[in-house]
Design a protein around this motif. Structure first.
Motif, PDB file in Angstrom:
ATOM      1  N   ALA A   7       0.847  -1.193   0.000  1.00 60.72           N
ATOM      2  CA  ALA A   7       0.000   0.000   0.000  1.00 60.72           C
ATOM      3  C   ALA A   7       0.884   1.244   0.000  1.00 60.72           C
ATOM      4  N   VAL A   8       0.551   2.201  -0.868  1.00 63.14           N
ATOM      5  CA  VAL A   8       1.312   3.443  -0.976  1.00 63.14           C
ATOM      6  C   VAL A   8       0.400   4.595  -0.543  1.00 63.14           C
ATOM      7  N   ASN A   9       0.864   5.422   0.369  1.00 65.73           N
ATOM      8  CA  ASN A   9       0.155   6.607   0.882  1.00 65.73           C
ATOM      9  C   ASN A   9      -1.031   6.295   1.799  1.00 65.73           C
ATOM     10  N   PHE A  10      -1.172   5.048   2.254  1.00 66.11           N
ATOM     11  CA  PHE A  10      -2.221   4.717   3.216  1.00 66.11           C
ATOM     12  C   PHE A  10      -1.921   3.362   3.840  1.00 66.11           C
ATOM     13  N   THR A  11      -2.660   3.024   4.904  1.00 71.26           N
ATOM     14  CA  THR A  11      -2.498   1.699   5.507  1.00 71.26           C
ATOM     15  C   THR A  11      -3.661   0.827   5.052  1.00 71.26           C
ATOM     16  N   SER A  36       4.662 -15.805  -8.856  1.00 70.47           N
ATOM     17  CA  SER A  36       4.277 -14.892  -7.783  1.00 70.47           C
ATOM     18  C   SER A  36       3.608 -13.668  -8.384  1.00 70.47           C
ATOM     19  N   SER A  37       3.036 -12.854  -7.516  1.00 69.68           N
ATOM     20  CA  SER A  37       2.431 -11.619  -7.999  1.00 69.68           C
ATOM     21  C   SER A  37       2.645 -10.515  -6.968  1.00 69.68           C
ATOM     22  N   GLU A  38       2.749  -9.304  -7.484  1.00 72.49           N
ATOM     23  CA  GLU A  38       2.876  -8.124  -6.631  1.00 72.49           C
ATOM     24  C   GLU A  38       1.719  -7.201  -6.938  1.00 72.49           C
ATOM     25  N   VAL A  39       1.063  -6.733  -5.885  1.00 69.92           N
ATOM     26  CA  VAL A  39      -0.071  -5.830  -6.044  1.00 69.92           C
ATOM     27  C   VAL A  39       0.272  -4.531  -5.330  1.00 69.92           C
ATOM     28  N   PHE A  40       0.217  -3.440  -6.081  1.00 69.09           N
ATOM     29  CA  PHE A  40       0.482  -2.116  -5.517  1.00 69.09           C
ATOM     30  C   PHE A  40      -0.831  -1.354  -5.461  1.00 69.09           C
ATOM     31  N   LEU A  41      -1.210  -0.917  -4.278  1.00 64.97           N
ATOM     32  CA  LEU A  41      -2.425  -0.127  -4.082  1.00 64.97           C
ATOM     33  C   LEU A  41      -1.992   1.301  -3.759  1.00 64.97           C
ATOM     34  N   LYS A  42      -2.467   2.256  -4.550  1.00 66.83           N
ATOM     35  CA  LYS A  42      -2.050   3.651  -4.359  1.00 66.83           C
ATOM     36  C   LYS A  42      -3.270   4.554  -4.268  1.00 66.83           C
ATOM     37  N   VAL A  43      -3.157   5.572  -3.437  1.00 71.70           N
ATOM     38  CA  VAL A  43      -4.183   6.605  -3.344  1.00 71.70           C
ATOM     39  C   VAL A  43      -3.541   7.920  -3.738  1.00 71.70           C
ATOM     40  N   GLU A  44      -4.117   8.571  -4.744  1.00 66.92           N
ATOM     41  CA  GLU A  44      -3.629   9.887  -5.149  1.00 66.92           C
ATOM     42  C   GLU A  44      -4.414  10.942  -4.367  1.00 66.92           C
ATOM     43  N   LYS A  45      -3.723  11.944  -3.898  1.00 67.14           N
ATOM     44  CA  LYS A  45      -4.362  13.021  -3.132  1.00 67.14           C
ATOM     45  C   LYS A  45      -4.908  14.082  -4.091  1.00 67.14           C
ATOM     46  N   THR A  46      -6.030  13.751  -4.728  1.00 63.66           N
ATOM     47  CA  THR A  46      -6.655  14.701  -5.654  1.00 63.66           C
ATOM     48  C   THR A  46      -8.129  14.822  -5.318  1.00 63.66           C
ATOM     49  N   SER A  47      -8.787  15.794  -5.923  1.00 65.31           N
ATOM     50  CA  SER A  47     -10.228  15.950  -5.699  1.00 65.31           C
ATOM     51  C   SER A  47     -11.025  15.001  -6.587  1.00 65.31           C
ATOM     52  N   LYS A  49     -12.724  11.736  -7.924  1.00 62.07           N
ATOM     53  CA  LYS A  49     -13.269  10.577  -7.216  1.00 62.07           C
ATOM     54  C   LYS A  49     -12.525   9.285  -7.572  1.00 62.07           C
ATOM     55  N   GLU A  50     -12.060   9.186  -8.804  1.00 64.19           N
ATOM     56  CA  GLU A  50     -11.314   7.985  -9.225  1.00 64.19           C
ATOM     57  C   GLU A  50      -9.844   8.160  -8.870  1.00 64.19           C
ATOM     58  N   ASN A  51      -9.550   8.116  -7.565  1.00 67.18           N
ATOM     59  CA  ASN A  51      -8.182   8.361  -7.114  1.00 67.18           C
ATOM     60  C   ASN A  51      -7.510   7.093  -6.586  1.00 67.18           C
ATOM     61  N   LYS A  52      -8.093   5.920  -6.828  1.00 66.33           N
ATOM     62  CA  LYS A  52      -7.521   4.653  -6.371  1.00 66.33           C
ATOM     63  C   LYS A  52      -6.851   3.956  -7.555  1.00 66.33           C
ATOM     64  N   PHE A  53      -5.576   3.675  -7.412  1.00 61.81           N
ATOM     65  CA  PHE A  53      -4.815   3.014  -8.471  1.00 61.81           C
ATOM     66  C   PHE A  53      -4.404   1.621  -8.016  1.00 61.81           C
ATOM     67  N   VAL A  54      -4.507   0.667  -8.912  1.00 58.71           N
ATOM     68  CA  VAL A  54      -4.042  -0.688  -8.635  1.00 58.71           C
ATOM     69  C   VAL A  54      -3.105  -1.095  -9.762  1.00 58.71           C
ATOM     70  N   GLU A  55      -1.929  -1.575  -9.379  1.00 55.09           N
ATOM     71  CA  GLU A  55      -0.957  -2.106 -10.324  1.00 55.09           C
ATOM     72  C   GLU A  55      -0.690  -3.541  -9.921  1.00 55.09           C
TER      73      GLU A  55
END
Length: 100
Positions: A7-11, A36-47, A49-55
């Motif tokens: 998780a990036v920018n949040f818990t 194996s797989s790696e999942v990156f969850l990111k939250v962008e600090k923008t106004s 609504k679609e600010n959740k990114f998954v890689e």
């Protein structure tokens, strides 16, 4: 399959990690040689609504697949990413089957 969730920018809470693990495990139905797989969850600090990114990065013998999605919720983004990966893995499996 080993799934590494970052998780990036949040818990991240346990429920989301379990959801990601369960969804990634279903990919083994389509291609059983996933290392194996790696999942990156990111939250962008923008106004926006679609600010959740998954890689999602998946390691298979001889190749890596990377899918990125942006949605309103992590669950939706993980689901869309997994569907894209299903298509990629099916294509790869067919390609390998054609060479045999």
């Amino acid at each position: 399959m080993k799934v590494n969730v970052q998780a990036v920018n949040f818990t991240v809470d346990r429920k989301l990690v379990d959801f990601v693990q369960e969804r990634m495990d279903r990919l083994e139905k389509y291609y059983d040689k996933i290392v194996s797989s790696e999942v990156f969850l990111k939250v962008e600090k923008t106004s926006d609504k679609e600010n959740k990114f998954v890689e999602i990065k998946i390691n298979v013998p001889g190749d890596d697949f990377l899918v990125k999605k942006q949605c309103k919720t992590f669950e939706e983004a993980v689901e869309l990413s997994a569907e894209s990966l299903e298509r990629l893995l099916v294509k790869r499996k067919e390609k390998i089957r054609d060479h045999i």
